[in-house]
Each structure stands twice: as structure tokens, then as C-alpha cells.
Design an enzyme around this catalytic site. Structure first.
Site, mmCIF file in Angstrom:
data_model
loop_
_atom_site.group_PDB
_atom_site.id
_atom_site.type_symbol
_atom_site.label_atom_id
_atom_site.label_comp_id
_atom_site.label_asym_id
_atom_site.label_seq_id
_atom_site.Cartn_x
_atom_site.Cartn_y
_atom_site.Cartn_z
ATOM 1 N N LEU A 1 -0.900 -12.430 -3.927
ATOM 2 C CA LEU A 1 -1.017 -11.149 -3.642
ATOM 3 C C LEU A 1 0.003 -9.936 -3.883
ATOM 4 C CD1 LEU A 1 -2.749 -11.754 -0.074
ATOM 5 C CD2 LEU A 1 -4.009 -11.455 -2.067
ATOM 6 N N GLY A 2 1.028 -10.452 -3.757
ATOM 7 C CA GLY A 2 2.232 -9.619 -4.197
ATOM 8 C C GLY A 2 3.531 -10.305 -4.113
ATOM 9 N N LYS B 1 3.238 -14.378 3.879
ATOM 10 C CA LYS B 1 4.526 -14.141 3.333
ATOM 11 C C LYS B 1 5.314 -15.431 3.147
ATOM 12 C CE LYS B 1 6.665 -10.148 4.616
ATOM 13 N NZ LYS B 1 7.596 -9.375 5.214
ATOM 14 N N ASP C 1 10.256 2.780 6.593
ATOM 15 C CA ASP C 1 9.902 2.503 5.176
ATOM 16 C C ASP C 1 8.548 2.709 4.918
ATOM 17 O OD1 ASP C 1 10.349 1.811 2.431
ATOM 18 O OD2 ASP C 1 10.023 -0.285 2.653
#
Length: 662
Positions: A68-69, A91, A185
Site C-alpha cells: 500500500l505504501g 505497518k 504532521d
């Protein structure tokens, strides 16, 4: 500069972060950013993650899906729990990246902080575990990726869309601030979008507890284009710094680029410290006022989150209740709600919007509630996408976004054009032609399904659960993905055998079948043509191109609607045509020329599929968990069903009854 936290070698990504977004045209290192440290070969070459990941403590196994990333610190994969087919965004952090105590502490702090968060607009934390190779953090899967992906595809968004997203961001941000947490962020890549186009705030790698002015951290961390002046001046982070970043997000979505972006990082920092940026004249006056009120150098001069929501940009501007999935790649058609729409929304919440009551209503009360809801919808023409009652010779069909109950006859020019197209195909390039004079009409499909469901419900005994399902249901074709682009072209859908079709606004239908090698085309008079894709007439090339665009969009952006668990795949040659589609605020109804019916419920993604097999029906129910069960309709009538399924069958029946009588 040595304490900055935006170096990709020092940052870890959450979910679907795109590291290339917001990168200035010139490499940041040329503007004074420290170079990435040299890494050893073991650090540079990461071992490939195993296809199967097992939590040794619980024994649960997870199948790795697509990437996904990725960032310099972690990668994020789609993973499926093999015990229940639930999907997550996971993650994955290599143990080699947290070998030092301060690195391990950072991940531990992120996990402990995220575990405490429970809010509609915050990415849900599920669980985590680790093995000798990696740490795995399981998060809510947001299938439509992030605002960064939408921004990259669209470049700029409209004011109603920006209001829609900002309201949700502010809701999540107010929750964080109320718990004494600063995000630190905020940027487009950290706002994730789920299947329902709902926004989730994520990536808490830089989040920190709110402290007094004296205790505030002086570290410069975040994304360069979104840093507040007080952060660059090492005055510390407060809630006002998150508000500043929010103003930068709003500017970026409306203008197409961040407000302080330049080719040189030092120049960008100088512009931020001096609050030097320009407001394009294309922005509405209200938008210009709001951005100016947020991007104030002195933190105490900035609007608070509540003041932002009370600003005229929100109070005097239309904010849609939801956005169509097509808004990920194209400008949506948005209309302010009518009084009738508000009426139906209120009525609909009584059926779907509240938690289940512990005391179940009896079938008579339930039926009356549903009947009132559906009749209210039909009476006020809410979300009606019904544009014709039957498909007959010389009758046009326009199922897209119209409120008329029936389409008009062709004008002489349209009739001649249609005949001309038909003549140009006849006896030339078409490999086969067929006129289906006895073809099923939408009204006939709806009436037959309604009668079958009524018969089933009239004999259905009370039951607490569904009967045992068919062990191996025969393969049948159903809609796994769909996209409503009726504001411009029509309604597109993908079938379970990978065929793709579009019912165009003017009533014609084009399907790509047999791995896109064959094209089926149907005129409004039920005359069918079949072509080889490489021998398609010039007149149909544009429509074929639109079908391909929708097919590619569905392939890249949408998840399949469930798993039927059939050992066999349906024949790739099977290509039922969509006759008509109808939408309410809570369900999509699709009628097909093979007598089948499919209803997709938006809120919980459950689906009811009624397949016509010979002279009987088989009902397939896809649950919230994307698991399917199939039953002969006669079996449900004899043995009963769960309250959940019975409730949906009554809703579908009432909807069909009111459609048939409209």
C-alpha cells in the site's frame, strides 16, 4: 537542521503514504537538507516479507496482499486474517530499524498512544505483534487511499468537497486536542479515505502530548511545506501549530499547491517565517478570508477549530453529506439537498442509522416501518434514478440521475440516428445480431422477484439464525464493483467473471467480455450486436473507451464486494445486461435481463443477490464480514432466517412493490 524529522530515512510511514508527494522540483538536499546516512548492505536490501505471517502467541495467520505504501522506516501491506477474511492495513517495521533504544521507544509510544484513540475520523488501531524479523501494526484498511492520492489525480477540489473533508479533519483533530494530543504532521498523505468516502486521520509517529509553553518540545518536525512559524523558530508546538497545518491543507486542496512551496527549502522556510504567500483570485472571498485568518504568524491570532467551523466559509456554503467514489478522480456533481431529501434522510435514520434495539419489533411493526420509509421515498422522489418502467421498441432509457418516472420517446433526429447506427452494423462487421422481442423488461424482473420474496416471507417462520447454506452453490454472475458516473456518461459495473459493462445515459449498453476480447452492444430497442474488440465500428470506439476508463478505475480503486466461495468461476462468456439501476440513500438496486436482482446496502456493505435458476430462485447473502451464504428461496420460506436477513428482504420487497406501482 540536524534535528529535523522530515528526512525520509528518519520517518516511518502509515498506511498508504506516498513519499513522492509534496517533493519540490529541486531535490531538498540541494537546498541544505542533510544527506541520508550511508547504510550497510543489510540495511539497504530488505528481506522480502513472507506471504504468510503468523502471530505465534495467538496462532492467527495473515495472508500478505498488495503493497500500500512505503517510506524509509516502514512498509505498509494489505493483509487478510485467514480465520475470518477480515482485511487490514498493516505497518511492517523491520527489527533492524528499531535496534537502538530511542528507536524502540518511539514505536512503543506510537502504539500506546494510538491504542487509546477511538473516534469516527481517526484510523482505527486493531492490534500488534512482532517476530524476530518485524513489528506488525494492524490498522483499519482505507481502500480509497488518502487525500494525497485524490489531490494527485484531481490537483484541485471544489469548495463543497473541501468543506466536506475539512469538517471531518476538524472533528478528528478536536478529539485529539481534547485528549491533550498534538498530531504534528498534518498533511494530505495522512488523511485516509475509506470505501464510503469517509476521512480518517492517521500516522501518529510524530504525535506528542500537549505540554505547557515552557515544556513544549523545540524539535523541528513535520513536513516542510506545512510547518508553522513558531515551529521553525523553535518556540515549540501547541494546538495552534496543527491549526496552521490545517490552513496549509485547505490552501493546497483549493489552489493545487502548498502556500509556501518554492524551489529552495531555505526560501520556503523564509516565506513561512514571514507568512509570505499569495491568494489566487479564483478563490471565493469566503475562502480567502478563512485562509488569511488561519495563516497568522502569531499563534494566538489564529482562529480556533470551533471558530473555523463557525466561519462564513462553512456557515454560508453547501457541504454534501457524502461524496461519490468518482470524486477520487473527477469533479462530482453536487446539488444542495431539497426539503424532501432532508425528510427522507430523517426517516432513513430511523431504519438504518441507530443501534439495534434490544427488544426486537414484531414482523408487523417492522413491515409498517419499512413501508412508511419506502413510500416516503417514492412520494417525495428521493434519490430516484428510475427513468423508465419498461424497455420497448422506440423508447429511450436514461437511468442517470433523473427524477422523471418515465423517459420520453425518441425525437425524430434521435430515432433516425439510432436507425442509422443499426443499419451500419447490419450484415457487416457484427459477428452476430439478435432482436430480443420477448426480452425481460425491468418491470417484469422486479415483479417476478417481488412475488417470489412475498411468497417466501409470507410462510417464513420466526428464527434466530439462517439455515445451513448450500455447500457448493452453482457459480453465477453478480456485480462485484460499480461506479456511478451518471452525471456525465452512465453507470459502470464489473461482474464476478471480470466482464465489465456500462449502461449509458441514453439507454444503450456496451460490455467488454471474454477478457475484453469481445464487445456486446445493445440498442434501446433490445437489438444486440456482438463484435470482436479489434473489429469494432468507429461509431462505438468512444463508448468503448469510456467503458475501459471505468473498468480501469474500478480495478485500481475499488475492492471486490465479497467472496462467494465457489470452487468454479462463472463462465467468462456469461454477460447478463443491466436493465436498470435505482438508488435510495441506503441501497443500490440492480435489475438484469436474466431475471436476477442484486441489492447493495451502503452502510454495512451487506448484499442480497436473487439469482434466477430455471423456474426457481437462489438467494445469496453477503454479510458485513464479506462472507457469503446461499439458500434456495424455498428453503428460507420453510426454515426461516436471521432477523438481519429478514429485515433486508422486507426492505427489498417494499421497494419493489412501490417501484411496480409507480
Amino acid at each position: 537542521m540536524d534535528s529535523t524529522c522530515f528526512n525520509t530515512a528518519q520517518r516511518h510511514s502509515c498506511q498508504m503514504m506516498n513519499p513522492d508527494l509534496f517533493k519540490p522540483p529541486a531535490d531538498l538536499r540541494q537546498a541544505g537538507q542533510p544527506s541520508k546516512p550511508n547504510r550497510s548492505k543489510t540495511e539497504q536490501i530488505r528481506p522480502e516479507l513472507a506471504q504468510l505471517v503468523v502471530d505465534t502467541k495467538t496462532g492467527r495467520s495473515y495472508s500478505k496482499g498488495k503493497l500500500l505504501g512505503k517510506g524509509g522506516f516502514a512498509r505498509c501491506y494489505e493483509m487478510t486474517d485467514l480465520a475470518n477474511n477480515k482485511m487490514y492495513a498493516v505497518k511492517v517495521i523491520p527489527q533492524s530499524r528499531v535496534s537502538k533504544p530511542h528507536q524502540r521507544d518511539k514505536i512503543t509510544n506510537e502504539i500506546e498512544l494510538h491504542k487509546t484513540l477511538q473516534h469516527k475520523h481517526v484510523v482505527k488501531f486493531s492490534h500488534h505483534f512482532e517476530d524476530q524479523d518485524n513489528i506488525y501494526i494492524f490498522l483499519e484498511l482505507c481502500s480509497r487511499k488518502s487525500l494525497a492520492h485524490i489531490w494527485k489525480a484531481r490537483h484541485t477540489l471544489t469548495d463543497p468537497e473541501v468543506r466536506y473533508y475539512l469538517r471531518q479533519i476538524i472533528s478528528g483533530l478536536k478529539y485529539l486536542h481534547s485528549k491533550g494530543i498534538l498530531h504534528r504532521d498534518l498533511k494530505l498523505g495522512n488523511f485516509f479515505v475509506n470505501e464510503n468516502m469517509e476521512l480518517r486521520l492517521g500516522d501518529f509517529g510524530l504525535a506528542a502530548k500537549l505540554e505547557t509553553v515552557e515544556q513544549r518540545k523545540k524539535t523541528i518536525c513535520g513536513t516542510p511545506n506545512y510547518l508553522a512559524p513558531e515551529v521553525l523558530n523553535r518556540q515549540g508546538h501547541g494546538t495552534e501549530s496543527d491549526v496552521w497545518s490545517l490552513g496549509c491543507v485547505m490552501y493546497t486542496l483549493l489552489c493545487g499547491n502548498p502556500p509556501f512551496e518554492t524551489l529552495d527549502l531555505k526560501e520556503t522556510y523564509k516565506c513561512i517565517k514571514e507568512v509570505r504567500y499569495s491568494l489566487p483570485p479564483s478563490l471565493s472571498p469566503a475562502a480567502q478570508k478563512l485562509i488569511s485568518a488561519v495563516l497568522q504568524k502569531n499563534p494566538s491570532d489564529r482562529l480556533t477549530l470551533d471558530q473555523i467551523l463557525a466561519h462564513e466559509y462553512f456557515s454560508k456554503g453547501f457541504t454534501p453529506d457524502k461524496l461519490p467514489p468518482s470524486a477520487c478522480v473527477m469533479v462530482p456533481e453536487l446539488n444542495p439537498p431539497s426539503p424532501a431529501k432532508k425528510f427522507f434522510t430523517k426517516m432513513a435514520k430511523s431504519l438504518f442509522g441507530k443501534k439495534k434495539s434490544k427488544v426486537e419489533k414484531n414482523p408487523t411493526e417492522e413491515k409498517e416501518d419499512i413501508s412508511k420509509l419506502v413510500s416516503g421515498m417514492m412520494k417525495h422522489s428521493i434519490s430516484r434514478q428510475i427513468s423508465y418502467k419498461t424497455v420497448g421498441v422506440n423508447e429511450t432509457t436514461s437511468p442517470a440521475g433523473q427524477l422523471a418516472s418515465s423517459g420520453p420517446l425518441d425525437t425524430p433526429a434521435e430515432e433516425e440516428s439510432r436507425k442509422s447506427v443499426s443499419r451500419s452494423f447490419k450484415g457487416t462487421v457484427a459477428s452476430s445480431t439478435e432482436v430480443c422481442e420477448d426480452a425481460l423488461t425491468p418491470a417484469a424482473v422486479a415483479e417476478a422477484a417481488m412475488n417470489a420474496l412475498n411468497s417466501c416471507l409470507s410462510t417464513m417462520p420466526a428464527a434466530s439464525k439462517n439455515p445451513p447454506c448450500l455447500v457448493k452453490p452453482k457459480p453465477f454472475v453478480w456485480v462485484t464493483k460499480w461506479v456511478d458516473y451518471s452525471n456525465k456518461y452512465g453507470f459502470g459495473y464489473q461482474l464476478s467473471n471480470q466482464n465489465v459493462g456500462v449502461l449509458f445515459n441514453e439507454g444503450t449498453h456496451l460490455s467488454l467480455c471474454d477478457q475484453r476480447r469481445t464487445v456486446h452492444y445493445c440498442l434501446t430497442n433490445n437489438k444486440h450486436f456482438t463484435f470482436q474488440a479489434n473489429a469494432l465500428p468507429e461509431q462505438l470506439q468512444n463508448q468503448k473507451h469510456i467503458v475501459e476508463l471505468m473498468a480501469n478505475y474500478m480495478e485500481q480503486n475499488l475492492m471486490e464486494g465479497g467472496d462467494l466461495g465457489c470452487d468454479e468461476r462463472p463462465s467468462p462468456g456469461a454477460c447478463p445486461l443491466l436493465l436498470q439501476w435505482m438508488k435510495t440513500d441506503h441501497a443500490l438496486v440492480m435489475l438484469f435481463n436474466n431475471g436476477s436482482l442484486q441489492v447493495n446496502f451502503y452502510t454495512d456493505h451487506t448484499k442480497v443477490i436473487l439469482s434466477k435458476l430455471s423456474d426457481s430462485y437462489v438467494l445469496t447473502y453477503i454479510s458485513r464480514e464479506r462472507l457469503s451464504s446461499s439458500y434456495p428461496l424455498s428453503v428460507l420460506g420453510e426454515r426461516g432466517s436471521s432477523p438481519e436477513l429478514r429485515h433486508r428482504l422486507r426492505y427489498v420487497t417494499q421497494l419493489l412493490q412501490h417501484y411496480a406501482s409507480a
